[in-house]
Design an enzyme around this catalytic site. Sequence first.
Site, PDB file in Angstrom:
ATOM      1  N   SER A 269       0.935  -1.075   0.145  1.00 14.29           N
ATOM      2  CA  SER A 269      -0.064  -0.277  -0.113  1.00 14.29           C
ATOM      3  C   SER A 269       0.945   1.339   0.339  1.00 14.29           C
ATOM      4  CB  SER A 269      -1.112  -0.327   0.943  1.00 14.29           C
ATOM      5  OG  SER A 269      -1.998   1.192   1.439  1.00 14.29           O
ATOM      6  N   ARG A 270       1.310   1.932  -1.140  1.00 15.20           N
ATOM      7  CA  ARG A 270       1.269   3.085  -1.237  1.00 15.20           C
ATOM      8  C   ARG A 270       1.586   4.532  -0.061  1.00 15.20           C
ATOM      9  NH1 ARG A 270       1.205   1.731  -6.792  1.00 15.20           N
ATOM     10  NH2 ARG A 270       2.761   0.484  -7.596  1.00 15.20           N
TER      11      ARG A 270
END
Length: 511
Positions: free
Chosen positions: A372-373
């Site tokens: 998850s950025r």
Amino acid sequence: MSIPDRIDVQERLGRRSPPIEEALAGFDWKPRLTEHGEVDHIEGGVVQVSGLPGVQSEELLRFPNGCLGLAYNLDHDRIGVILLDDPEAIDAGDRVRRTGRVVSAPVGEAVLGRVIDPAGRSHDGLETLEHMAHNPIERPSPSIIDRAPVDTPLQTGIKAIDALIPIGRGQRELILGDRQTGKTAIAVDAIINQRHTGVLCVYCAVGQRSSTIAKVVDDLRRHRALRYTVVVATTAGDPAGLQFVAPYAATTMAEYFRDVGRDVLIVYDDLTRHARAYRELSLLLRRPPGREAYPGDIFYIHSRLLERSAHLAERLGGGSMTALPIIETQAENLASYIPTNLISITDGQIFLSARLFRQGQLPAIDVARSVSRVGGRAQLPAYRGVVSDLRLAYAQFEELERFSRYGARLEESRQQALERGRRVRQVLRQHQYSPLPVVEQIAALVAVTGGALDEVEPERVSELTTAMSEDLVRSMPELFEAVEAGRGLTTEDVEQIRSAVWSAVEPRRTG
């Protein structure tokens, strides 16, 4: 007829009632020009039309029998039209006329709880929504200045995601994996978990089998999730043009709620079929093919769709639209064309492994290849104090387990890490349709990371953590209410939870 009768009829015909007079008074008697074209050629879901010199790009055209088409190719001598209805009802030589409007989708509260197609036509036996307000399906995405940071979590109820791959409201998180690995199951569980959060949901089925769509609708209805969800459905038997516009129509429906300050979750299931539908249309339109026969603008059609998901600034209402696009891989190949495109567009991905699925690890999330950025910025603070090193430790455990299969002797510390990792894997297992609240997730994670389950047989870990979590929620309601409200865990809080966990686990170890 006698003379008096004829005079009476003429008098009655000569008299006009007031409503008719009012209607005629407002009628525009001026002649106007209308453009008409003619069908030259039909091939699949694409029609070649001549005439209509003033037609605009993506304008709706009307064919006989009420069929609609989308003007897509504007050549100097003919128009390539994408059909949104059954092409069997159209013949060469049929007249075509302009409508002066673009494709639009119904918006408003009335779409909630409904199963409809992109045009608002009913699939659930209820009335159609064509009389409602409509918005164009193609709308510009919010500008950078109109966006707010993604800092509010969207809880899915799935431990492996909420703890290790957090999703924020306004984020675009890709779900990908091979066929039949549980991609739709994760999305449906995320929708079900929004029952008490106030988040509205849109599920868009693109080219799915009718039985698959019916199962999803039934699952949502059984878990009381359909009342805050709209299902936009196109089946594999629908025209490719209707499948192509479906995600854009679903996004327009979601944008209505986002623009009035609501939070929305939208699921695209799946964009692989959407890309194939567009490839079919492009080849029929004689557009030059590129890699894997996809047209050169395949990246653009998905980027302009997903860029519309955002968290709006407070001055615009503060609403958000979170996107969970789904795509299908083949032999876990992430380097193929469509997966690489969508990985580069989205803010992270949840990768489902066919190997883990065959081993019975459900959900089959490959933690090492998922990311998850947005990260911890969109995660409740309580998770950070509990799982700060869990992701790295779990990835190391999987490598250590693969190494241990060769029969190598391990140091005692490595053996302990291996045993704890097996219990972590058991804790991360979760049945479908069973999303967990935050407090139960925190309790289970504290138990496994704190060593309270080290002496418990792996087969009993799942059963024990469920009972233990319920005991903790009852014994410390104030603490867990604060956790759900967004307060972080202090060192004293973590020690208090660990002490309670040990007390709850100890009597059950030998049970």
